[in-house]
Design an enzyme around this catalytic site. Sequence first.
Site, short mmCIF file in Angstrom:
data_model
loop_
_atom_site.label_atom_id
_atom_site.label_comp_id
_atom_site.label_asym_id
_atom_site.label_seq_id
_atom_site.Cartn_x
_atom_site.Cartn_y
_atom_site.Cartn_z
N ASP A 93 0.82 -1.21 0.00
CA ASP A 93 0.00 0.00 0.00
C ASP A 93 0.85 1.26 0.00
O ASP A 93 2.08 1.20 0.15
CB ASP A 93 -0.97 0.00 1.20
CG ASP A 93 -0.29 -0.39 2.52
OD1 ASP A 93 0.95 -0.33 2.60
OD2 ASP A 93 -1.00 -0.77 3.45
N ASP A 128 -7.38 -2.48 14.32
CA ASP A 128 -8.77 -2.74 13.92
C ASP A 128 -8.87 -3.96 13.00
O ASP A 128 -9.92 -4.21 12.41
CB ASP A 128 -9.37 -1.50 13.23
CG ASP A 128 -8.63 -1.09 11.95
OD1 ASP A 128 -7.66 -1.79 11.56
OD2 ASP A 128 -9.03 -0.08 11.35
N HIS A 153 -7.11 -4.46 10.18
CA HIS A 153 -6.85 -4.27 8.74
C HIS A 153 -5.58 -5.00 8.31
O HIS A 153 -4.65 -5.18 9.09
CB HIS A 153 -6.81 -2.78 8.35
CG HIS A 153 -5.65 -1.98 8.85
ND1 HIS A 153 -5.78 -0.68 9.29
CD2 HIS A 153 -4.33 -2.27 8.96
CE1 HIS A 153 -4.59 -0.23 9.63
NE2 HIS A 153 -3.70 -1.17 9.45
N GLU A 155 -9.52 -1.65 5.52
CA GLU A 155 -10.16 -1.36 6.81
C GLU A 155 -11.42 -2.23 6.98
O GLU A 155 -11.92 -2.80 6.00
CB GLU A 155 -10.54 0.13 6.86
CG GLU A 155 -9.35 1.09 6.77
CD GLU A 155 -8.57 1.20 8.08
OE1 GLU A 155 -8.50 0.21 8.84
OE2 GLU A 155 -8.01 2.28 8.33
P1 PGA Z 1 2.33 -1.20 12.62
O1 PGA Z 1 1.13 -1.15 11.54
O2 PGA Z 1 3.26 -2.25 12.13
O3 PGA Z 1 2.94 0.18 12.56
O4 PGA Z 1 1.71 -1.54 13.91
C1 PGA Z 1 0.56 -2.34 11.12
C2 PGA Z 1 -0.57 -2.06 10.17
O5 PGA Z 1 -1.20 -0.99 10.27
O6 PGA Z 1 -0.82 -2.91 9.30
#
Ligand code: PGA
Length: 256
Positions: free
Chosen positions: A63, A132, A134, A139
């Site tokens: 992404d 959450d 994702h 999301e």
């Molecule tokens: P993080 O993010 O590794 O910074 O916790 C993970 C994500 O949002 O997929």
Amino acid sequence: MEIIIQPTAEAATEIAARIIAKLLREKPDAVLGLATGSTPLRLYQKLADMKLDWSRATTFNLDEYTGLPREHPQSYHSFMWENLFRHINIRPENIHIPDGNAADIPAMCADYEKAIRDAGGIDLQLLGIGSDGHIGFNEPSSSLASRTRIKTLTGRTRSDNARFFGSPENVPLHVVTMGIGTIMEARTNLMLAFGENKAAAIAGTVEGPVTADNPASVLQFHPSAKVCLDEPAASQLKRADYYRWVYDNKPDWQSW
Ligand code: PGA
């Protein structure tokens, strides 16, 4: 799913590094799907230290934010070059990151999907997980069949990522992300999750119902999904003892 619970994030990261190193040694022209965020940072350091041969490898990132210049320090383009690509011998033309500044975002997303197909598909997709649930930036409520496309971040994700931008309002609202259908086509999915903040999302992913409300739960349908956790991220799993027992009793031929 294979649930690998380790005492520390460092130990869980070491296992992920071994899985990726094994793939690159066995298949030097492997296609890897890569992730950003805090979670894979140590993994990328370890992979760089291992001096693996990436000269024939191809990568696709999950992404990117829209509207951030590529050179912005928080763009995922900058993140990947800073934390991995400049430390390994990958060929720049084999690196793919969605272009969050494309004039025609839907066309760019269709081209991205085609590039993955043309490369022969993704052998191993590395995944983090949002608090959450994702994966990529899919999301909650994302279609479980979705393809690469634009998405709008939740307030929670913008708060989670505010540490990189100073405040939630500075976190871009829109992103482009591989879809859940895209991720599910990777031959192996390798998820890393560390810390208490991920415990509820991980419990839902592994033991909850499959639901778009926790997009990562779709991995229950994936034939080869591995989840590397530290103890805090595993702390809400009901069957944690069973997962540890399975891991401790793996046949030799299944180990890395
Ligand atoms: P993080 O993010 O590794 O910074 O916790 C993970 C994500 O949002 O997929």
